[in-house]
Design a protein around this motif. Sequence first.
Motif, PDB file in Angstrom:
ATOM      1  N   ALA A 285       0.828  -1.205   0.000  1.00  0.00           N
ATOM      2  CA  ALA A 285       0.000   0.000   0.000  1.00  0.00           C
ATOM      3  C   ALA A 285       0.864   1.258   0.000  1.00  0.00           C
ATOM      4  CB  ALA A 285      -0.931   0.000   1.211  1.00  0.00           C
ATOM      5  N   ILE A 286       1.966   1.239   0.758  1.00  0.00           N
ATOM      6  CA  ILE A 286       2.883   2.380   0.793  1.00  0.00           C
ATOM      7  C   ILE A 286       3.582   2.553  -0.554  1.00  0.00           C
ATOM      8  CG2 ILE A 286       5.029   3.252   1.813  1.00  0.00           C
ATOM      9  CD1 ILE A 286       4.160   1.908   4.442  1.00  0.00           C
ATOM     10  N   GLN A 287       4.008   1.438  -1.148  1.00  0.00           N
ATOM     11  CA  GLN A 287       4.729   1.500  -2.416  1.00  0.00           C
ATOM     12  C   GLN A 287       3.868   2.033  -3.555  1.00  0.00           C
ATOM     13  OE1 GLN A 287       8.080   0.821  -3.254  1.00  0.00           O
ATOM     14  NE2 GLN A 287       8.235   1.018  -1.039  1.00  0.00           N
ATOM     15  N   ILE A 288       2.610   1.626  -3.617  1.00  0.00           N
ATOM     16  CA  ILE A 288       1.742   2.089  -4.704  1.00  0.00           C
ATOM     17  C   ILE A 288       0.993   3.366  -4.326  1.00  0.00           C
ATOM     18  CG2 ILE A 288       1.479  -0.259  -5.585  1.00  0.00           C
ATOM     19  CD1 ILE A 288      -1.288  -0.361  -4.365  1.00  0.00           C
ATOM     20  N   LYS A 289       1.287   3.880  -3.100  1.00  0.00           N
ATOM     21  CA  LYS A 289       0.716   5.143  -2.633  1.00  0.00           C
ATOM     22  C   LYS A 289      -0.814   5.124  -2.682  1.00  0.00           C
ATOM     23  CE  LYS A 289       4.846   7.706  -4.000  1.00  0.00           C
ATOM     24  NZ  LYS A 289       5.407   8.789  -4.848  1.00  0.00           N
ATOM     25  N   ARG A 290      -1.355   4.059  -2.153  1.00  0.00           N
ATOM     26  CA  ARG A 290      -2.801   3.920  -2.108  1.00  0.00           C
ATOM     27  C   ARG A 290      -3.193   3.316  -0.768  1.00  0.00           C
ATOM     28  NH1 ARG A 290      -5.312   0.108  -6.490  1.00  0.00           N
ATOM     29  NH2 ARG A 290      -4.423   1.718  -7.859  1.00  0.00           N
ATOM     30  N   LEU A 291      -4.223   3.887  -0.151  1.00  0.00           N
ATOM     31  CA  LEU A 291      -4.682   3.353   1.124  1.00  0.00           C
ATOM     32  C   LEU A 291      -5.263   1.953   0.934  1.00  0.00           C
ATOM     33  CD1 LEU A 291      -6.480   6.483   2.644  1.00  0.00           C
ATOM     34  CD2 LEU A 291      -4.299   5.493   3.378  1.00  0.00           C
ATOM     35  N   PRO A 292      -5.104   1.093   1.930  1.00  0.00           N
ATOM     36  CA  PRO A 292      -5.725  -0.233   1.847  1.00  0.00           C
ATOM     37  C   PRO A 292      -7.244  -0.101   1.734  1.00  0.00           C
ATOM     38  CG  PRO A 292      -4.135  -0.140   3.653  1.00  0.00           C
ATOM     39  CD  PRO A 292      -4.331   1.275   3.177  1.00  0.00           C
ATOM     40  N   SER A 293      -7.875  -1.113   1.141  1.00  0.00           N
ATOM     41  CA  SER A 293      -9.338  -1.128   1.063  1.00  0.00           C
ATOM     42  C   SER A 293      -9.906  -1.263   2.471  1.00  0.00           C
ATOM     43  CB  SER A 293      -9.805  -2.298   0.199  1.00  0.00           C
ATOM     44  OG  SER A 293      -9.489  -3.532   0.847  1.00  0.00           O
ATOM     45  N   LEU A 294     -11.203  -1.054   2.582  1.00  0.00           N
ATOM     46  CA  LEU A 294     -11.845  -1.153   3.891  1.00  0.00           C
ATOM     47  C   LEU A 294     -11.649  -2.552   4.489  1.00  0.00           C
ATOM     48  CD1 LEU A 294     -13.626   0.024   6.113  1.00  0.00           C
ATOM     49  CD2 LEU A 294     -15.638  -0.705   4.793  1.00  0.00           C
ATOM     50  N   THR A 295     -11.796  -3.572   3.653  1.00  0.00           N
ATOM     51  CA  THR A 295     -11.602  -4.947   4.127  1.00  0.00           C
ATOM     52  C   THR A 295     -10.181  -5.158   4.631  1.00  0.00           C
ATOM     53  OG1 THR A 295     -13.254  -5.793   2.561  1.00  0.00           O
ATOM     54  CG2 THR A 295     -11.704  -7.391   3.486  1.00  0.00           C
ATOM     55  N   GLN A 296      -9.207  -4.679   3.850  1.00  0.00           N
ATOM     56  CA  GLN A 296      -7.807  -4.814   4.249  1.00  0.00           C
ATOM     57  C   GLN A 296      -7.524  -4.039   5.533  1.00  0.00           C
ATOM     58  OE1 GLN A 296      -5.989  -3.440   0.615  1.00  0.00           O
ATOM     59  NE2 GLN A 296      -5.505  -5.516  -0.055  1.00  0.00           N
ATOM     60  N   PHE A 297      -8.087  -2.841   5.629  1.00  0.00           N
ATOM     61  CA  PHE A 297      -7.863  -2.016   6.827  1.00  0.00           C
ATOM     62  C   PHE A 297      -8.416  -2.715   8.069  1.00  0.00           C
ATOM     63  CE2 PHE A 297      -9.250   1.318   9.803  1.00  0.00           C
ATOM     64  CZ  PHE A 297      -8.026   1.951  10.019  1.00  0.00           C
ATOM     65  N   LEU A 298      -9.625  -3.246   7.966  1.00  0.00           N
ATOM     66  CA  LEU A 298     -10.228  -3.951   9.100  1.00  0.00           C
ATOM     67  C   LEU A 298      -9.418  -5.204   9.457  1.00  0.00           C
ATOM     68  CD1 LEU A 298     -14.038  -3.654   8.231  1.00  0.00           C
ATOM     69  CD2 LEU A 298     -12.770  -2.395   9.994  1.00  0.00           C
ATOM     70  N   ALA A 299      -8.912  -5.878   8.425  1.00  0.00           N
ATOM     71  CA  ALA A 299      -8.096  -7.071   8.669  1.00  0.00           C
ATOM     72  C   ALA A 299      -6.806  -6.708   9.392  1.00  0.00           C
ATOM     73  CB  ALA A 299      -7.789  -7.776   7.349  1.00  0.00           C
ATOM     74  N   ILE A 300      -6.190  -5.594   9.008  1.00  0.00           N
ATOM     75  CA  ILE A 300      -4.953  -5.139   9.659  1.00  0.00           C
ATOM     76  C   ILE A 300      -5.216  -4.819  11.134  1.00  0.00           C
ATOM     77  CG2 ILE A 300      -3.251  -3.267   9.737  1.00  0.00           C
ATOM     78  CD1 ILE A 300      -3.486  -3.154   6.655  1.00  0.00           C
ATOM     79  N   ILE A 301      -6.310  -4.083  11.399  1.00  0.00           N
ATOM     80  CA  ILE A 301      -6.670  -3.749  12.786  1.00  0.00           C
ATOM     81  C   ILE A 301      -6.935  -5.027  13.587  1.00  0.00           C
ATOM     82  CG2 ILE A 301      -8.375  -2.624  14.265  1.00  0.00           C
ATOM     83  CD1 ILE A 301      -6.496  -0.705  12.791  1.00  0.00           C
ATOM     84  N   THR A 302      -7.627  -5.984  12.971  1.00  0.00           N
ATOM     85  CA  THR A 302      -7.921  -7.265  13.642  1.00  0.00           C
ATOM     86  C   THR A 302      -6.629  -8.007  13.967  1.00  0.00           C
ATOM     87  OG1 THR A 302     -10.035  -7.451  12.477  1.00  0.00           O
ATOM     88  CG2 THR A 302      -9.141  -9.462  13.449  1.00  0.00           C
ATOM     89  N   ALA A 303      -5.693  -8.016  13.013  1.00  0.00           N
ATOM     90  CA  ALA A 303      -4.420  -8.710  13.222  1.00  0.00           C
ATOM     91  C   ALA A 303      -3.596  -8.038  14.320  1.00  0.00           C
ATOM     92  CB  ALA A 303      -3.620  -8.739  11.925  1.00  0.00           C
ATOM     93  N   LEU A 304      -3.570  -6.712  14.334  1.00  0.00           N
ATOM     94  CA  LEU A 304      -2.831  -5.991  15.378  1.00  0.00           C
ATOM     95  C   LEU A 304      -3.455  -6.246  16.752  1.00  0.00           C
ATOM     96  CD1 LEU A 304      -2.175  -2.591  13.551  1.00  0.00           C
ATOM     97  CD2 LEU A 304      -0.476  -4.319  14.171  1.00  0.00           C
ATOM     98  N   THR A 305      -4.789  -6.294  16.795  1.00  0.00           N
ATOM     99  CA  THR A 305      -5.478  -6.621  18.051  1.00  0.00           C
ATOM    100  C   THR A 305      -5.106  -8.026  18.508  1.00  0.00           C
ATOM    101  OG1 THR A 305      -7.341  -5.209  17.420  1.00  0.00           O
ATOM    102  CG2 THR A 305      -7.726  -6.814  19.180  1.00  0.00           C
ATOM    103  N   GLY A 306      -5.056  -8.959  17.544  1.00  0.00           N
ATOM    104  CA  GLY A 306      -4.670 -10.330  17.859  1.00  0.00           C
ATOM    105  C   GLY A 306      -3.250 -10.409  18.377  1.00  0.00           C
ATOM    106  N   LEU A 307      -2.344  -9.627  17.784  1.00  0.00           N
ATOM    107  CA  LEU A 307      -0.950  -9.618  18.229  1.00  0.00           C
ATOM    108  C   LEU A 307      -0.847  -9.069  19.650  1.00  0.00           C
ATOM    109  CD1 LEU A 307       1.983 -10.171  17.349  1.00  0.00           C
ATOM    110  CD2 LEU A 307       2.095  -7.801  16.555  1.00  0.00           C
ATOM    111  N   TYR A 308      -1.637  -8.037  19.954  1.00  0.00           N
ATOM    112  CA  TYR A 308      -1.675  -7.471  21.306  1.00  0.00           C
ATOM    113  C   TYR A 308      -2.116  -8.531  22.318  1.00  0.00           C
ATOM    114  CZ  TYR A 308      -3.645  -4.961  25.300  1.00  0.00           C
ATOM    115  OH  TYR A 308      -3.978  -4.559  26.570  1.00  0.00           O
ATOM    116  N   PHE A 309      -3.186  -9.251  22.001  1.00  0.00           N
ATOM    117  CA  PHE A 309      -3.677 -10.304  22.902  1.00  0.00           C
ATOM    118  C   PHE A 309      -2.660 -11.430  23.054  1.00  0.00           C
ATOM    119  CE2 PHE A 309      -8.338  -9.135  21.867  1.00  0.00           C
ATOM    120  CZ  PHE A 309      -8.398  -8.301  22.980  1.00  0.00           C
TER     121      PHE A 309
END
Length: 309
Positions: A119-143
């Motif tokens: 996403a950084i390389q192509i200078k485009r924000l992740p899609s809503l699905t990707q964004f939610l998945a990233i937040i879910t994964a970070l939450t999982g890593l925290y737990f």
Amino acid sequence: MKKSRRIGLIMIISGAALWGLSGPMIQWLFHHTELSSINFLVVRLLLAGFFILSYLFFRKKNVFGIWKHPRHWIQLIIFAVFGMLGAQYAFIEAIHVSNAVTAMLFQFFGPVLITIYVAIQIKRLPSLTQFLAIITALTGLYFLITNGSVENVVLSKKAIVFGVLTMLGFTFYTLHPASLINQWGTVVIVGWGMFIGGVVLFLSHQTFSVYSLTETLTMNTFSMMILIIITGTLSFLSYIGSLKYLSPTETSILASIEPLVAAIISVTWLNESFGAYQLLGGICIIVAVIFLTIPKKEDELYAATQKVS
């Protein structure tokens, strides 16, 4: 169901199960010997790399062609040292200082970092699905790290450090060799990556010796080490072979059984226990990665990955 598809499903499920099994086996080996991570990794990389390259050679594949192209073999060495060796060493150490399931979940976090990087390389924000998945994964890593409480971190500092290095290592391992794989094939690149990584580690680790290895291992532990090398190599070959019959999306989703198998084996065989929030964290990471492997514009993401590699 077509016969070819059935073969592909058998290969990917078998490969994922074998990789999930190899983690607890490595953990058992460290608990029952004084074998160091480096000594184990030297043997594993050298033997696995030699086996894969020999297999390709006898199949009359172009194993040595890459060494005629300086730009390619320089990329190969970089991949071998920082991708193959770096990722494998961090993964093995993560098992050594924590447990197999934790190490595999950190490894499984790799696609999240890849999504962010692309996403950084192509200078485009992740899609809503990707964004939610990233937040879910970070939450999982925290737990996974805290078991739901910042004041009671369940993983040691070493485990967290090697876990993060495992994520970074497998991200580099995936992204860097894309152009080489397109040119020479996955099996050739990984075979050389393993063998070169093993040679580099052997030359840089002056205390390694076959004698000290034999003194450390009994017949049972030596048999386990060989079994680990065989299962790991067969797991890789099964995964690669399944791509002939299944799409990359299907193989990625089915590969999510790896941490599940590791968890079942760890609990039933090694008597490992996990906190409720850690289990929830693991589920969050697996679910997030599954959603990341089925983006709406899969071809576009693949093309972007090739572009930045």
